[in-house]
Design a protein around this motif. Structure first.
Motif, PDB file in Angstrom:
ATOM      1  N   ASP A  86       0.834  -1.208   0.000  1.00 48.57           N
ATOM      2  CA  ASP A  86       0.000   0.000   0.000  1.00 48.57           C
ATOM      3  C   ASP A  86       0.873   1.265   0.000  1.00 48.57           C
ATOM      4  N   ASP A 139       2.140   1.656  -3.442  1.00 52.42           N
ATOM      5  CA  ASP A 139       1.065   2.167  -4.299  1.00 52.42           C
ATOM      6  C   ASP A 139       0.803   3.650  -4.070  1.00 52.42           C
ATOM      7  N   SER A 140       1.077   4.130  -2.854  1.00 47.84           N
ATOM      8  CA  SER A 140       0.809   5.530  -2.527  1.00 47.84           C
ATOM      9  C   SER A 140       1.886   6.485  -3.037  1.00 47.84           C
ATOM     10  N   SER A 154       9.154   2.067   1.575  1.00 45.30           N
ATOM     11  CA  SER A 154       7.925   1.321   1.886  1.00 45.30           C
ATOM     12  C   SER A 154       8.190   0.181   2.852  1.00 45.30           C
TER      13      SER A 154
END
Length: 153
Positions: free
Chosen positions: A15, A18-19, A26
């Protein structure tokens, strides 16, 4: 603090990817957050490790972020502390990552893509390597969490 599963750490890393965070950022953020570690220095300390260490085609940034996360949790707190435990854990992480993906080198993992060149940037986009790097990111976070848990027992 509630127990956070390996799958939740993996999904958190994915996530974050993806952000807009990159691989090393990450992974480090996902694992340290799961451990309750907060600092304004995170993810900044991981940024130069992204994209094969600053786009130099070196070690995978996801693996680098995972190693930093292992160090953040299991590493020394004083110059007098022993290094053995974190070296063993780090070695296990590298071995597992290489065992699953066949390499720890960004260029090899991305089929020769040189992220430091305009052509490599085009290749990265055209070949859909975002999905591949997302997977490296999620798995590296998962592996780091597994190894951290193993060393706590």
């Amino acid at each position: 603090m509630a127990e956070i599963s390996h799958d939740e750490v993996r999904h958190s890393a994915e996530d974050l990817w993806d952000s807009g965070f990159y691989c090393a950022e990450s992974v480090l953020l996902a694992v340290t957050r799961a451990e309750g570690i907060q600092s304004p220095l995170l993810p900044a300390v991981a940024s130069a490790f992204c994209s094969g260490q600053a786009r130099t085609c070196g070690p995978c940034g996801a693996l680098s972020g995972a190693l930093m996360a292992v160090g953040a949790v299991l590493g020394r707190r004083s110059e007098k502390d022993a290094m053995d435990a974190v070296y063993v854990a780090g070695g296990q992480l590298i071995e597992r990552f290489e065992g699953e993906f066949g390499s720890r080198d960004c260029r090899t993992l991305l089929d020769g893509c040189d992220l430091g060149t305009p052509g490599g940037q085009v290749m990265f986009r055209e070949r859909g390597f975002m999905a591949r790097c997302r997977n490296f990111t999620g798995r590296a976070a998962d592996m780091a969490r597994e190894i951290i848990d193993e060393h706590r027992r």
